[in-house]
Design an enzyme around this catalytic site. Structure first.
Site, short mmCIF file in Angstrom:
data_model
loop_
_atom_site.label_atom_id
_atom_site.label_comp_id
_atom_site.label_asym_id
_atom_site.label_seq_id
_atom_site.Cartn_x
_atom_site.Cartn_y
_atom_site.Cartn_z
N CYS A 51 0.85 -1.20 0.00
CA CYS A 51 0.00 0.00 0.00
C CYS A 51 0.88 1.24 0.00
O CYS A 51 1.72 1.42 0.88
CB CYS A 51 -0.90 -0.02 1.23
SG CYS A 51 -1.70 1.56 1.54
N CYS A 54 0.54 3.31 3.39
CA CYS A 54 0.97 2.81 4.70
C CYS A 54 2.30 3.44 5.11
O CYS A 54 3.10 3.84 4.27
CB CYS A 54 1.09 1.28 4.67
SG CYS A 54 -0.49 0.44 4.97
N HIS A 113 -4.10 0.39 8.16
CA HIS A 113 -4.62 0.10 6.82
C HIS A 113 -6.01 -0.55 6.85
O HIS A 113 -6.79 -0.41 5.90
CB HIS A 113 -3.62 -0.82 6.12
CG HIS A 113 -3.96 -1.15 4.69
ND1 HIS A 113 -3.68 -0.29 3.65
CD2 HIS A 113 -4.56 -2.23 4.13
CE1 HIS A 113 -4.09 -0.83 2.51
NE2 HIS A 113 -4.62 -2.01 2.77
N ASN A 153 -13.42 9.81 -1.05
CA ASN A 153 -14.07 8.79 -1.85
C ASN A 153 -13.83 7.47 -1.14
O ASN A 153 -12.69 7.05 -1.01
CB ASN A 153 -13.47 8.70 -3.26
CG ASN A 153 -13.77 9.93 -4.08
OD1 ASN A 153 -14.85 10.51 -3.98
ND2 ASN A 153 -12.82 10.35 -4.91
N SER A 161 -9.17 3.89 -5.27
CA SER A 161 -8.29 2.82 -5.74
C SER A 161 -7.44 2.24 -4.62
O SER A 161 -6.64 1.34 -4.84
CB SER A 161 -7.39 3.36 -6.86
OG SER A 161 -6.80 4.58 -6.49
N HIS A 164 -6.87 1.95 2.02
CA HIS A 164 -6.30 2.63 3.19
C HIS A 164 -7.15 3.87 3.51
O HIS A 164 -7.46 4.65 2.63
CB HIS A 164 -4.85 3.05 2.89
CG HIS A 164 -4.11 3.44 4.13
ND1 HIS A 164 -3.09 2.69 4.67
CD2 HIS A 164 -4.25 4.51 4.97
CE1 HIS A 164 -2.64 3.28 5.77
NE2 HIS A 164 -3.33 4.38 5.97
N HIS A 166 -8.34 7.20 3.81
CA HIS A 166 -7.77 8.49 3.41
C HIS A 166 -8.79 9.34 2.70
O HIS A 166 -9.81 8.85 2.20
CB HIS A 166 -6.56 8.28 2.49
CG HIS A 166 -6.92 7.84 1.10
ND1 HIS A 166 -7.37 6.57 0.79
CD2 HIS A 166 -6.92 8.51 -0.08
CE1 HIS A 166 -7.61 6.48 -0.50
NE2 HIS A 166 -7.35 7.64 -1.06
N GLN A 168 -9.06 13.45 0.50
CA GLN A 168 -8.28 14.35 -0.33
C GLN A 168 -8.66 15.80 -0.03
O GLN A 168 -9.73 16.08 0.50
CB GLN A 168 -8.53 14.06 -1.81
CG GLN A 168 -8.21 12.62 -2.19
CD GLN A 168 -8.19 12.41 -3.70
OE1 GLN A 168 -7.58 13.17 -4.44
NE2 GLN A 168 -8.87 11.37 -4.15
O1 LIG Z 1 -8.61 9.34 -5.71
P1 LIG Z 1 -8.07 9.40 -7.08
O2 LIG Z 1 -7.50 8.08 -7.46
O3 LIG Z 1 -7.15 10.54 -7.33
O4 LIG Z 1 -9.28 9.64 -8.10
C1 LIG Z 1 -10.62 9.54 -7.76
O5 LIG Z 1 -11.07 10.78 -7.22
C2 LIG Z 1 -11.00 11.91 -8.09
C3 LIG Z 1 -11.60 13.10 -7.37
O6 LIG Z 1 -12.94 12.89 -7.00
C4 LIG Z 1 -11.71 11.64 -9.41
O7 LIG Z 1 -11.45 12.70 -10.31
C5 LIG Z 1 -11.25 10.32 -10.05
O8 LIG Z 1 -12.05 10.05 -11.18
C6 LIG Z 1 -11.38 9.20 -9.02
O9 LIG Z 1 -10.92 7.98 -9.56
#
Ligand SMILES: O=P(O)(O)O[C@H]1O[C@H](CO)[C@@H](O)[C@H](O)[C@H]1O
Ligand SMILES: O=P(O)(O)O[C@H]1O[C@H](CO)[C@@H](O)[C@H](O)[C@H]1O
Lengths: 339, 339
Positions: A51, A54, A113, A153, A161, A164, A166, A168
């Site tokens: 990961c 991690c 994780h 997300n 993807s 873990h 997290h 943004q």
């Molecule tokens: O978290 P990642 O891998 O950067 O990306 C993910 O979140 C982003 C922000 O919402 C989107 O634009 C991507 O389509 C989604 O796969």
């Protein structure tokens, strides 16, 4: 609540975005033969050597993560927004564009994780909130930054993807679409009524009670009247605060408590690690007049009927308006019953 | 095309919805470790005894489909919009709702279960267009109907629960969100310039050429400057028509040709039956002044890199603005090369 709202097709108005959602309560009996999501059955360990989030592991760009103990923040290695020194714009009649400058960060909620917010302690969640606050403040001090979008997300079905825990933070020079809408509606209301749109809405909801899921001294978690996603939830501070930096230090733990309650209830709903995108809408960072802003956090979860059947926001929703079957009141009742 | 549009993060303005899309051309090298879609490997037969859309079969409500030969239309058995004789509204301060009345129909494009528009002949596609025209006209004559949304959800990933080639028509009493936006922008432009917004945009695109995929005497297919979905395509009639009922009868075959070209190119892109939601935006049916409307058809396909990797419109996109990596120009070039 009026009978027709539970029986007839109708639309509801989102006072923040000034858009409508179509509600079709009579349609809940529709059979489903379409795509089902997979449930990730992966056993998750506390530290995964593969990961890139991690502690101690190496990321795509060669950087090595520190042995962090609670929250760890770094600049996104594949940032959608970068800091452009140049500023351009095209305006060839109907082809309009502008450069957009920004900073994208990743925030690991925990070194563990295997956890998600639902499994973290309230104290641990509070550390995430404190980090959000300081990021909002420090990014906001950058000259090129005017808005800070904090979001998460969660789950593969939400394009995440890496399991873990997290989130943004994407910060940028101009206000994104959704923020522009909420800026306008709140300003209009504030100027007309000299009070907060969301604060006044909250008073009505606290009287009705039927869409409330949980409240403590400082926060309310509810399914908004105009919810689009089947189990959408909004967390609203009871007092009028423009941004999360204004949360009194005695109340961050109460915000952590609501997040904990909501994410735990979600996991119980379909007996799975509940996927969602969550985000905080709050005042821009360098506008003089932000008095009308009342920050709030929303959860947009895609699941509709079970851990594998989601609501598709497709044809009609993309071209016309969002549409839902179960009502906000039914969803709130279900979530409340899982507390 | 300006260099920065291919290299730096920037935003582009959608003249129809008046919203922005964030473009991050530098980000196309991002690795993908997230969810992959399944490719349906099912061999499809021309008539499936278990398909509720195939001719002669029985539907959920007990109705038996006729032995139709080209297009077959029926009222949706689980309609999201129904005809309410009653009309209600709540306006308790900040809780606003209104009943919404409507008619939802399903339109089978062909009796052949194994086909999609891409495999149908241009003549067969023209029959679908003729059916859309007559539905737009006849639904529009209903007192309670003011807008007719024609759309198709294709592919499991777009929430389509039946592979039989079909689309939907949802018609209703009020204008949905997206239509309200386009109504406003087109009206504003028409009043200021006495010409069609989309018509003038088309002139600019035909000069630039770089976003055009295909054109015939009456139509252009292009990737709009402000495209949100990676391979989004818009079909625009060259002459100013408010709705599809105004298509000259000599031109329906040309509209069919563009649909055929676009769907065939799509299938070639990732070597699969390409999923998308498509829809037609056109003038409301019972407003006196619709002169500003220029109808158009859009395709919103979710795939990004391959038949199994889609673009997720999640966190940032839900809370802030849509975001894309490859530019409209690159997407158009790729699609053009597959002609
Ligand atoms: O978290 P990642 O891998 O950067 O990306 C993910 O979140 C982003 C922000 O919402 C989107 O634009 C991507 O389509 C989604 O796969
Ligand atoms: O075609 P269906 O099965 O009625 O339903 C599909 O299209 C509808 C209109 O876009 C959406 O509301 C549903 O979520 C989707 O599953």
């Amino acid at each position: 609540m009026e009978d027709y709202l539970q029986n007839l097709s109708h639309k509801r108005f989102n006072i923040l975005t000034e858009e409508w959602v179509l509600v079709s309560p009579h349609r809940t009996k529709r059979p489903w033969q379409g795509q089902e999501e997979e449930i990730s059955s992966e056993e998750r360990v506390s530290h995964d050597p593969n990961c890139y989030l991690c502690s101690g592991n190496t990321r795509a760009n060669g950087d090595v993560n520190p042995n962090y103990e609670d929250v760890f923040i770094f600049k996104n290695d594949f940032a959608a927004l970068t800091q452009n020194n140049s500023s351009f714009s095209t305006d060839e009649g109907l082809l309009k564009s502008e450069t957009e400058s920004g900073i994208c960060k990743v925030i690991c909620f925990s070194p563990d994780h295997s956890k998600s917010l639902a499994q973290m302690s309230i104290k641990e969640i509070e550390k995430v909130i404190l980090a959000w606050q300081s990021e909002y403040a420090s990014l906001g001090r950058e000259k090129s930054i005017n808005y800070v979008q904090i979001f998460e997300n969660k789950g593969e079905v939400m394009g995440c993807s890496n399991p873990h825990p997290h989130g943004q933070i994407w910060s940028q020079s101009s206000l994104p679409n959704e923020v522009v809408k909420k800026d306008k509606s709140q300003l209009k209301y504030y100027e007309a009524n000299n009070s907060s749109l969301l604060g006044d809405y909250l008073k009505q909801e606290l009287k009705h009670k039927e869409r409330i899921i949980f409240e403590n001294r400082a926060y309310v978690a509810l399914v908004p009247f105009w919810a689009v996603w089947p189990y959408e939830v909004m967390i609203i501070p009871k007092s009028h605060q423009n941004d999360i930096y204004q949360i009194p230090s005695s109340e961050t733990i109460l915000f952590a408590e609501v997040i904990s309650v909501v994410t735990k209830v979600y996991d119980r709903l379909f007996n799975c690690s509940f996927p969602y995108s969550s985000g905080i809408h709050q005042a821009p960072t360098n506008k003089a007049n932000n008095k009308h802003w009342h920050w709030h956090m929303s959860f947009y979860p895609p699941l509709l009927r079970s851990a594998t059947v989601k609501k598709f926001m497709v044809g009609y929703e993309m071209f016309a308006s969002p549409q839902r079957d179960i009502t906000a009141e039914t969803a709130a009742e279900t979530l409340r019953s899982l507390m």
